[in-house]
Design an enzyme around this catalytic site. Structure first.
Site, PDB file in Angstrom:
ATOM      1  CD  GLU A  63      60.334 -29.565  63.223  1.00 25.55           C
ATOM      2  OE1 GLU A  63      59.910 -30.735  63.349  1.00 25.55           O
ATOM      3  OE2 GLU A  63      61.318 -29.136  63.831  1.00 25.55           O
ATOM      4  CD  GLU A  83      58.705 -29.774  70.821  1.00 18.39           C
ATOM      5  OE1 GLU A  83      58.906 -30.160  69.646  1.00 18.39           O
ATOM      6  OE2 GLU A  83      59.592 -29.278  71.534  1.00 18.39           O
TER       7      GLU A  83
END
Length: 125
Positions: free
Chosen positions: A75, A68
């Site tokens: 991102e 994660e």
């Protein structure tokens, strides 16, 4: 060419903890992973899972949460590089998110393998 001086080890740990804190406080999905981890830890104590089962759970927590964080980093870098919709940017973001999803699904399956028999056993008493 001048050699760049490295930060002391304690500063490296500080940067790492700052990154963990930032992701836990700002990313919705990491908060969900943290809630799931707390639930599994509570269930582990309630059902007295074995040391091997604890190791499996801890390894899977680490894997999902680390992925994660990598997803968040991918991102952020993609957003830093371009605000335009580009096929390679989409591929990078989607692939990183897919990695987290695969790990989370496998962790959930492993959790079911560990906890469902214990739950069924406790219900049959």
């Amino acid at each position: 060419m001048k050699k760049q001086k490295k930060d002391p080890l304690y500063k490296s740990f500080g940067y790492a903890f700052a990154g963990i804190f930032a992701v836990v406080t700002k990313e919705r999905n990491m908060k969900i992973h943290c809630v799931a981890m707390v639930c599994v830890v509570i269930a582990g104590f309630v059902f007295h899972i074995t040391p091997v089962e604890w190791c499996i759970c801890l390894t899977l927590f680490g894997l999902v949460m680390a992925l994660e964080m990598v997803n968040t980093a991918v991102e952020a870098v993609v957003d830093l590089v371009t605000k335009e919709r580009r096929p390679l940017a989409k591929l990078a973001k989607d692939a990183a998110a897919g990695a987290v999803l695969i790990a989370a699904i496998m962790a959930a399956i492993a959790g079911m393998i560990i906890f469902i028999p214990k739950l069924l056993e406790s219900l049959s008493i």
